[in-house]
Design a protein around this motif. Structure first.
Motif, PDB file in Angstrom:
ATOM      1  N   ARG A 189       0.813  -1.215   0.000  1.00  0.00           N
ATOM      2  CA  ARG A 189       0.000   0.000   0.000  1.00  0.00           C
ATOM      3  C   ARG A 189       0.848   1.267   0.000  1.00  0.00           C
ATOM      4  N   ARG A 190       2.165   1.109  -0.071  1.00  0.00           N
ATOM      5  CA  ARG A 190       3.059   2.273  -0.071  1.00  0.00           C
ATOM      6  C   ARG A 190       2.715   3.169  -1.258  1.00  0.00           C
ATOM      7  N   SER A 191       2.663   4.450  -1.024  1.00  0.00           N
ATOM      8  CA  SER A 191       2.272   5.388  -2.075  1.00  0.00           C
ATOM      9  C   SER A 191       3.352   5.505  -3.144  1.00  0.00           C
ATOM     10  N   TYR A 192       2.917   5.836  -4.340  1.00  0.00           N
ATOM     11  CA  TYR A 192       3.866   6.039  -5.440  1.00  0.00           C
ATOM     12  C   TYR A 192       4.817   7.186  -5.131  1.00  0.00           C
ATOM     13  N   GLY A 199      14.155   7.569  -6.662  1.00  0.00           N
ATOM     14  CA  GLY A 199      14.600   8.707  -7.458  1.00  0.00           C
ATOM     15  C   GLY A 199      13.767   8.991  -8.693  1.00  0.00           C
ATOM     16  N   LEU A 200      12.468   8.703  -8.632  1.00  0.00           N
ATOM     17  CA  LEU A 200      11.556   8.983  -9.740  1.00  0.00           C
ATOM     18  C   LEU A 200      10.376   9.802  -9.252  1.00  0.00           C
ATOM     19  N   SER A 201       9.677  10.420 -10.186  1.00  0.00           N
ATOM     20  CA  SER A 201       8.460  11.138  -9.840  1.00  0.00           C
ATOM     21  C   SER A 201       7.338  10.141  -9.547  1.00  0.00           C
ATOM     22  N   GLU A 202       6.304  10.621  -8.898  1.00  0.00           N
ATOM     23  CA  GLU A 202       5.141   9.775  -8.613  1.00  0.00           C
ATOM     24  C   GLU A 202       4.562   9.208  -9.905  1.00  0.00           C
ATOM     25  N   ALA A 203       4.449  10.038 -10.934  1.00  0.00           N
ATOM     26  CA  ALA A 203       3.896   9.594 -12.217  1.00  0.00           C
ATOM     27  C   ALA A 203       4.766   8.520 -12.859  1.00  0.00           C
ATOM     28  N   GLN A 229       3.655   4.633 -13.727  1.00  0.00           N
ATOM     29  CA  GLN A 229       3.802   4.024 -15.055  1.00  0.00           C
ATOM     30  C   GLN A 229       4.608   2.728 -14.982  1.00  0.00           C
ATOM     31  N   ARG A 230       5.681   2.740 -14.209  1.00  0.00           N
ATOM     32  CA  ARG A 230       6.508   1.530 -14.079  1.00  0.00           C
ATOM     33  C   ARG A 230       5.718   0.401 -13.425  1.00  0.00           C
TER      34      ARG A 230
END
Length: 146
Positions: free
Chosen positions: A17-20, A28-32, A36-37
């Motif tokens: 349930r960890r948030s993006y 080291g990535l954005s939430e978006a 996508q990944r």
């Protein structure tokens, strides 16, 4: 699979349930980009995100592992077993059994009917041995990635 995707999987193995956004800070990535990944990992069949429960605590009286000996091709038998709603795990093995199947049943009668009438009637099934679960002591899915 690259190291970032592996890191995302490890984060979700620790807490599905960890948030993006929280995952993004770690990898080291954005939430978006994390979203996508994760979607690509799910669509490709690399992973799925599910709630893991203890069936015995949810009112299912019987959970069991069944060792199955088969004659002939294993895949058709494994495929037939996988179609059964009560089956949540099917694996082709080496050793004493050709297949191991985990079952979740509502009662002893349900377990008996499933094994006697439905599993043993599948073409190719020679014999079964049932190992009933008494108590779940450990169930984890956080083995990491390689």
């Amino acid at each position: 699979m690259d190291e970032v995707s592996k890191a995302i999987i490890e984060q979700l193995q620790q807490d599905g349930r960890r948030s993006y956004a929280a995952i993004g800070k770690v990898v080291g990535l954005s939430e978006a980009a994390v979203r996508q990944r994760v979607q690509r990992l799910i669509e490709s069949g690399v992973m799925q995100v599910v709630a893991v429960t203890d069936p015995l605590e949810l009112g299912f009286a019987r959970q069991a592992m069944v060792g199955i000996r088969v004659t002939g091709a294993l895949d058709p038998v494994a495929d037939r077993l996988a179609e059964l709603d009560e089956v949540d795990y099917v694996v082709i093995t080496t050793g004493s059994y050709d297949l191991l199947v985990e079952l979740v049943c509502e009662s002893d009668e349900h377990l008996l009917e499933l094994i006697s009438d439905r599993i043993r009637s599948i073409e190719g099934v020679v014999s079964t041995e049932t190992f009933m679960y008494l108590r779940l002591r450990k169930q984890t899915y956080s083995w990491g990635v390689r």
